[in-house]
Write a protein that holds these residues in place. Structure first.
Motif, PDB file in Angstrom:
ATOM      1  N   UNK A  66       0.836  -1.204   0.000  1.00 28.97           N
ATOM      2  CA  UNK A  66       0.000   0.000   0.000  1.00 28.97           C
ATOM      3  C   UNK A  66       0.868   1.249   0.000  1.00 28.97           C
ATOM      4  N   UNK A  67       1.983   1.211   0.722  1.00 33.97           N
ATOM      5  CA  UNK A  67       2.903   2.346   0.747  1.00 33.97           C
ATOM      6  C   UNK A  67       3.499   2.570  -0.636  1.00 33.97           C
ATOM      7  N   UNK A  68       3.956   1.504  -1.279  1.00 35.48           N
ATOM      8  CA  UNK A  68       4.556   1.631  -2.607  1.00 35.48           C
ATOM      9  C   UNK A  68       3.530   2.098  -3.639  1.00 35.48           C
ATOM     10  N   UNK A  69       2.292   1.627  -3.513  1.00 31.43           N
ATOM     11  CA  UNK A  69       1.237   2.059  -4.425  1.00 31.43           C
ATOM     12  C   UNK A  69       0.970   3.554  -4.269  1.00 31.43           C
ATOM     13  N   UNK A  70       0.926   4.025  -3.034  1.00 31.10           N
ATOM     14  CA  UNK A  70       0.694   5.454  -2.795  1.00 31.10           C
ATOM     15  C   UNK A  70       1.820   6.294  -3.383  1.00 31.10           C
ATOM     16  N   UNK A  71       3.044   5.844  -3.253  1.00 34.21           N
ATOM     17  CA  UNK A  71       4.189   6.577  -3.797  1.00 34.21           C
ATOM     18  C   UNK A  71       4.095   6.644  -5.315  1.00 34.21           C
ATOM     19  N   UNK A  72       3.777   5.526  -5.962  1.00 31.55           N
ATOM     20  CA  UNK A  72       3.699   5.498  -7.426  1.00 31.55           C
ATOM     21  C   UNK A  72       2.585   6.401  -7.944  1.00 31.55           C
ATOM     22  N   UNK A  73       1.443   6.382  -7.278  1.00 31.69           N
ATOM     23  CA  UNK A  73       0.312   7.201  -7.727  1.00 31.69           C
ATOM     24  C   UNK A  73       0.588   8.679  -7.462  1.00 31.69           C
ATOM     25  N   UNK A  74       1.213   8.999  -6.333  1.00 27.99           N
ATOM     26  CA  UNK A  74       1.583  10.392  -6.036  1.00 27.99           C
ATOM     27  C   UNK A  74       2.624  10.889  -7.036  1.00 27.99           C
ATOM     28  N   UNK A  75       3.563  10.028  -7.379  1.00 22.09           N
ATOM     29  CA  UNK A  75       4.594  10.401  -8.361  1.00 22.09           C
ATOM     30  C   UNK A  75       3.957  10.743  -9.700  1.00 22.09           C
ATOM     31  N   UNK A  76       2.964   9.962 -10.093  1.00 23.83           N
ATOM     32  CA  UNK A  76       2.252  10.241 -11.348  1.00 23.83           C
ATOM     33  C   UNK A  76       1.541  11.591 -11.279  1.00 23.83           C
ATOM     34  N   UNK A  88       2.883   4.016 -16.276  1.00 27.87           N
ATOM     35  CA  UNK A  88       2.762   2.561 -16.264  1.00 27.87           C
ATOM     36  C   UNK A  88       2.838   2.017 -14.844  1.00 27.87           C
ATOM     37  N   UNK A  89       3.755   2.538 -14.053  1.00 24.80           N
ATOM     38  CA  UNK A  89       3.886   2.085 -12.662  1.00 24.80           C
ATOM     39  C   UNK A  89       2.614   2.386 -11.875  1.00 24.80           C
ATOM     40  N   UNK A  90       2.075   3.578 -12.038  1.00 24.21           N
ATOM     41  CA  UNK A  90       0.844   3.939 -11.328  1.00 24.21           C
ATOM     42  C   UNK A  90      -0.324   3.063 -11.782  1.00 24.21           C
ATOM     43  N   UNK A  91      -0.413   2.796 -13.072  1.00 18.80           N
ATOM     44  CA  UNK A  91      -1.488   1.947 -13.596  1.00 18.80           C
ATOM     45  C   UNK A  91      -1.375   0.523 -13.049  1.00 18.80           C
ATOM     46  N   UNK A  92      -0.145   0.031 -12.923  1.00 22.60           N
ATOM     47  CA  UNK A  92       0.075  -1.313 -12.392  1.00 22.60           C
ATOM     48  C   UNK A  92      -0.395  -1.395 -10.937  1.00 22.60           C
ATOM     49  N   UNK A  93      -0.105  -0.359 -10.129  1.00 23.04           N
ATOM     50  CA  UNK A  93      -0.541  -0.364  -8.730  1.00 23.04           C
ATOM     51  C   UNK A  93      -2.056  -0.188  -8.621  1.00 23.04           C
TER      52      UNK A  93
END
Length: 146
Positions: A66-76, A88-93
């Motif tokens: 969940x932490x890694x998903x939040x980071x990827x979506x925030x980065x996007x 792509x990373x955000x979509x994967x999470x």
């Protein structure tokens, strides 16, 4: 409640990228912590819309995925260039979070994530079989692990 701290974000994406994504307004130097925290909070709220289907939210303790998903979506959200690898990373999470909501994936780790995916009708092959004849214990004399 954000699922990742600003320090987690910076550690994952590096100081240089954090500065590029959220540059502080002059005369300050460095990255804008408040802006990153806002993106992490928004990303966590988005993830909660998926997690709430199966878990009480906000998650506490926060599992690592969940932490890694939040980071990827925030980065996007902070990436003004719309780079493909970031999207792509955000979509994967997001796809993973949807699978968690459907019971096809688990959060994993921590007290919250000690779970198994929910069984559903028509979720693939099912079988019934007798007990195993050969186990690690019964073969330990031959494998030298006993």
């Amino acid at each position: 409640m954000p699922y990742a701290a600003v320090a987690d974000f910076v550690e994952t994406v590096t100081d240089a990228e954090a500065l590029a994504l959220a540059k502080a307004v002059a005369p300050a130097t460095g990255y804008d912590s408040a802006r990153i925290l806002g993106a992490l909070t928004d990303a966590s709220a988005e993830l909660d819309t998926y997690f709430a289907a199966r878990y009480p939210t906000p998650l506490n303790p926060v599992p690592e995925p969940a932490k890694q998903a939040a980071i990827a979506i925030a980065r996007e959200a902070l990436d003004r260039q719309g780079r493909d690898h970031v999207k792509t990373a955000a979509a994967r999470w997001r796809a993973w979070a949807k699978d968690v909501a459907k019971g096809l994936a688990v959060l994993g780790g921590g007290a919250v994530g000690e779970d198994l995916p929910a069984a559903s009708a028509g979720s693939g092959a099912q079988y019934a079989a007798p007990e195993r004849i050969f186990t690690d214990d019964s073969l330990s004399r031959f494998t030298g692990r006993g």
